[in-house]
Motif scaffolding. Structure first.
Motif, PDB file in Angstrom:
ATOM      1  N   ALA A  40       8.329   3.011  -6.984  1.00  0.00           N
ATOM      2  CA  ALA A  40       9.063   2.273  -5.957  1.00  0.00           C
ATOM      3  C   ALA A  40       8.306   1.017  -5.554  1.00  0.00           C
ATOM      4  N   ALA A  41       6.982   1.129  -5.464  1.00  0.00           N
ATOM      5  CA  ALA A  41       6.169  -0.034  -5.083  1.00  0.00           C
ATOM      6  C   ALA A  41       6.275  -1.135  -6.137  1.00  0.00           C
ATOM      7  N   ARG A  42       6.281  -0.746  -7.422  1.00  0.00           N
ATOM      8  CA  ARG A  42       6.385  -1.754  -8.484  1.00  0.00           C
ATOM      9  C   ARG A  42       7.752  -2.441  -8.458  1.00  0.00           C
ATOM     10  N   GLU A  43       8.805  -1.674  -8.212  1.00  0.00           N
ATOM     11  CA  GLU A  43      10.132  -2.284  -8.148  1.00  0.00           C
ATOM     12  C   GLU A  43      10.225  -3.249  -6.971  1.00  0.00           C
ATOM     13  N   LEU A  57      -0.693  -4.266  -5.693  1.00  0.00           N
ATOM     14  CA  LEU A  57      -0.357  -2.886  -5.343  1.00  0.00           C
ATOM     15  C   LEU A  57      -1.635  -2.105  -5.095  1.00  0.00           C
ATOM     16  N   VAL A  58      -1.621  -1.288  -4.048  1.00  0.00           N
ATOM     17  CA  VAL A  58      -2.751  -0.405  -3.744  1.00  0.00           C
ATOM     18  C   VAL A  58      -2.217   1.021  -3.699  1.00  0.00           C
ATOM     19  N   VAL A  76       0.865  -1.185   0.000  1.00  0.00           N
ATOM     20  CA  VAL A  76       0.000   0.000   0.000  1.00  0.00           C
ATOM     21  C   VAL A  76       0.898   1.229   0.000  1.00  0.00           C
ATOM     22  N   SER A  77       0.909   1.974  -1.100  1.00  0.00           N
ATOM     23  CA  SER A  77       1.791   3.135  -1.227  1.00  0.00           C
ATOM     24  C   SER A  77       1.310   4.031  -2.357  1.00  0.00           C
ATOM     25  N   LEU A  78       1.574   5.325  -2.208  1.00  0.00           N
ATOM     26  CA  LEU A  78       1.276   6.275  -3.281  1.00  0.00           C
ATOM     27  C   LEU A  78       2.456   6.432  -4.236  1.00  0.00           C
TER      28      LEU A  78
END
Length: 692
Positions: free
Chosen positions: A609-612, A627-628, A603-605
């Motif tokens: 970075a979340a995808r990596e 991913l959220v 959970v991140s905006l």
């Protein structure tokens, strides 16, 4: 040290050259007697620890000290210089042989066991027995030495700072540790300690903990900060009313509020124009139960788009009305005044004066008298040691931050660059207290970062990057990254200024303990740009990494390799800078794989970075990663709630998203930092905590 077979070969090469009772052969005997003079050194070498081995020559004995890491090599050299050198021996010139040293089979074998280099020193043949005895005594004494424990007991101000930085950076454990020590040592008032507990629960979305707090009623009877009151209201709204409102059953929500009224009556007061929806609705429920039509209509007019408030105005409450609670110090209205109040459902047009009155503080918090002093007066107050006025101002800012406008924070620059204040220990402590209060009031707030505070954030980052530049405390570096991330989110054109402050922080103390921080900083900067301006910083870190790979997690290794490629280096150049064995191979005994995760949520905006992080986690766990990036609860959070573990990026998620995970809080893992390495590191931490 690597490979038991290889170390036995090295030991046998030394043992074959030794005279008399010093000689040994592990390959023939399989073990060595505990009575052997070199038993301690041989056992240490076999156990992968630092060890010193003698090599007889014509005029002297040359000793070779091996260690598996650079840190262990530094420590054993320091010990040898305390116990043996120079009284009973002397160092070679040069003393350390690394990759650039002499070649040959022996040198290659030694470097295989001590990859960061080995240490050479000498002793006289006549002193051999004495040197061996000194080494044995040194090893025995060091083994019995107790762990070094700091005797420093932090002061209340130090603990408040720890609490504030913990909140600002999302380090829940650090904030809780500060509260526990304050409680155990009874360093602060009960109301302040309780308020801190509520703030931690609110910061990490633990609404149930606030509602169930055993001392909450006692706290609400005291004078507490406005943001604590708001946290209490929001928690009760989320736990008891939000689901009923979502279902459109406003009458049931009003009935659910009834048993809460004794505890919460008057707390919502007259919400500010930018108040959270939950605060507005709690004020409306309070007004409806009290049949305070004037206040309810004011709320309906000011928050015209709120369907719950509109529904409460349109329909009278289905339960008996409660007495109207008047603010303390104000007389009850006359009977004639009551008779002209409009009934429920009738429109009301308030006057300008009436609209102004709705901005007063809630009933539970006695309004402060207007202070003649403001933030701009702080430098003079500190310079003149005016403790009482300064304490009053800081208390007022802590209770009602929005009532004390900090502007762009110019007073902080004036305060913390005044040479007389910096040179005076007591005044500097006061200046630090002011800075902590500013961070607590304007960084540790739910709406951080706010665009209108951009100038203040720039000032705080500038001051922090200069005043704390020599600190190696991870929390200090994390606050710098938190502020830097906020600036870049609000205004990408500030990249150059942020990069300057990050560079200043690194160059002030470019040490190994800051490498994890530097990796996160470079990831943050390269999120905004792939400019090769940052390649120098990357090479600075890579140079330290190449010296010693010990202590880096798999997440850190992938991050540094990926940063090199992102900054334009090819695989060969990246490998050469970091070391050919830097990037870990896939391992069947990776603890993340062994944990057996089937579904993981992030959970991140910060989507990139979340995808990596997701790609790396999928590769290491074989689990499905979702991913959220939503700003509020919805389909994404509903899917995430079914995951085995939910990696919640505290610094890059909206508070409203917390409420989707109230029933699965045991599966939440808070991520400190916003980069991909921080996310993967949080998962590694959870697996370690579970014994995986």
């Amino acid at each position: 040290m690597s490979g038991s077979g290889s170390i036995i070969t090295v030991l046998d090469m030394f043992g074959a050259r030794l005279p008399g009772d010093l000689a040994f052969s592990l390959s023939q005997c399989g073990s060595i007697s505990a009575d052997h003079p070199l038993a301690g050194e041989i056992a240490a070498a076999l156990g992968g620890k630092a060890a010193s081995l003698p090599y007889p020559r014509r005029q002297d004995f040359m000793w070779v000290t091996l260690a598996p890491t650079a840190e262990q090599l530094r420590c054993v050299i320091e010990d040898l210089r305390c116990w043996v050198l120079p009284s009973f021996g002397w160092e070679s010139s040069p003393p350390i042989v690394s990759d650039g040293g002499p070649a040959g089979r022996m040198g290659a074998l030694l470097l295989a066991q001590s990859p960061q280099g080995y240490f050479r020193w000498h002793s006289r043949p006549a002193d051999t027995d004495h040197v061996i005895a000194r080494l044995a005594t040194m090893r025995a004494v060091i083994a019995q030495a107790p762990a070094r424990l700091s005797q420093l007991r932090p002061t209340l101000e130090m603990l408040r700072r720890q609490f504030t930085l913990g909140l600002a950076t999302g380090d829940r454990d650090m904030a809780l540790q500060a509260i526990d020590e304050i409680d155990q040592r009874q360093l602060d008032t009960a109301s302040n300690a309780l308020s801190m507990s509520i703030r931690v629960a609110a910061a990490f979305g633990d609404d149930q903990a606030i509602v169930d707090h055993p001392q909450l009623d006692n706290l609400l009877s005291m004078r507490v900060p406005q943001r604590v009151i708001e946290s209490v209201l929001l928690a009760h709204h989320a736990v008891f009313l939000a689901d009923l409102e979502a279902a459109g059953d406003i009458k049931a929500a009003l009935a659910a509020y009834l048993p809460l009224h004794d505890r919460l009556s008057g707390l919502a007061g007259h919400p500010a124009d930018d108040a959270d929806t939950g605060i507005v609705r709690m004020a409306a429920y309070d007004a409806a139960l009290a049949e305070d039509a004037r206040r309810l209509h004011l709320l309906a007019d000011r928050f015209a788009g709120d369907t719950v408030v509109a529904a409460l105005v349109a329909s009278p409450p289905p339960i008996a009305p409660l007495p109207i609670l008047e603010p303390a110090g104000q007389p009850a209205p006359e009977t004639e005044a009551q008779s002209v109040e409009p009934a429920f459902g009738e429109p009301l047009q308030p006057s300008v004066a009436e609209l102004e009155t709705v901005r007063v503080a809630p009933v539970a918090v006695t309004a402060e008298p207007a202070l003649p002093l403001g933030w701009s007066d702080v430098p003079a107050l500190v310079a003149t040691s005016a403790r009482e006025p300064l304490a009053a101002l800081l208390q007022h800012a802590a209770l009602m931050p929005d009532a004390c406008d900090p502007g762009d924070g110019d007073f902080l620059i004036e305060l913390l660059t005044d040479s007389e204040i910096i040179a005076d220990t007591k005044k500097r402590a006061q200046a630090d207290q002011v800075l902590t209060t500013v961070i607590d009031a304007y960084v540790c707030e739910e709406r951080f970062p706010r665009r209108e505070r951009l100038g203040l954030y720039e000032t705080v980052l500038d001051i922090w990057s200069s005043s704390r530049a020599l600190s190696t405390d991870p929390i200090d570096g994390q606050l710098l990254l938190t502020m830097a991330d906020a600036l870049l989110r609000l205004n990408g054109h500030l990249e150059a200024a942020v990069a300057t402050m990050i560079t200043r922080w690194w160059e002030a103390r470019p040490v190994r303990s800051r490498l994890a921080w530097l990796g996160e900083a470079l990831e943050l900067l390269t999120e905004q740009s792939s400019a090769q301006d940052y390649l120098g910083l990357w090479y600075a870190g890579a140079g330290l990494i190449n010296v010693d790979h010990e202590g880096f997690s798999v997440a850190d290794r992938y991050l540094w390799y990926r940063l090199g490629r992102r900054l334009g280096l090819d695989g060969t150049a990246t490998d050469e800078a970091l070391g050919v064995d830097w990037l870990p191979l896939h391992s069947a005994d990776d603890p993340l794989l062994a944990a057996g995760f089937r579904k993981i949520a992030i959970v991140s905006l910060h989507e990139r970075a979340a995808r990596e992080a997701a790609a790396q986690i999928e590769d290491r766990t074989q689990a499905h990663v979702v991913l959220v990036t939503d700003h509020a609860a919805g389909e994404g959070t509903a899917s995430a709630a079914t995951a085995d573990v939910i990696l919640f990026v505290w610094g890059a998620a909206k508070h409203a998203v917390y409420r989707a995970f109230d029933k699965v809080r045991d599966r939440l893992e808070y991520v400190q930092g916003t980069g991909s390495a921080s996310i993967v590191r949080a998962l590694e931490r959870r697996v370690r905590a579970a014994g995986g």
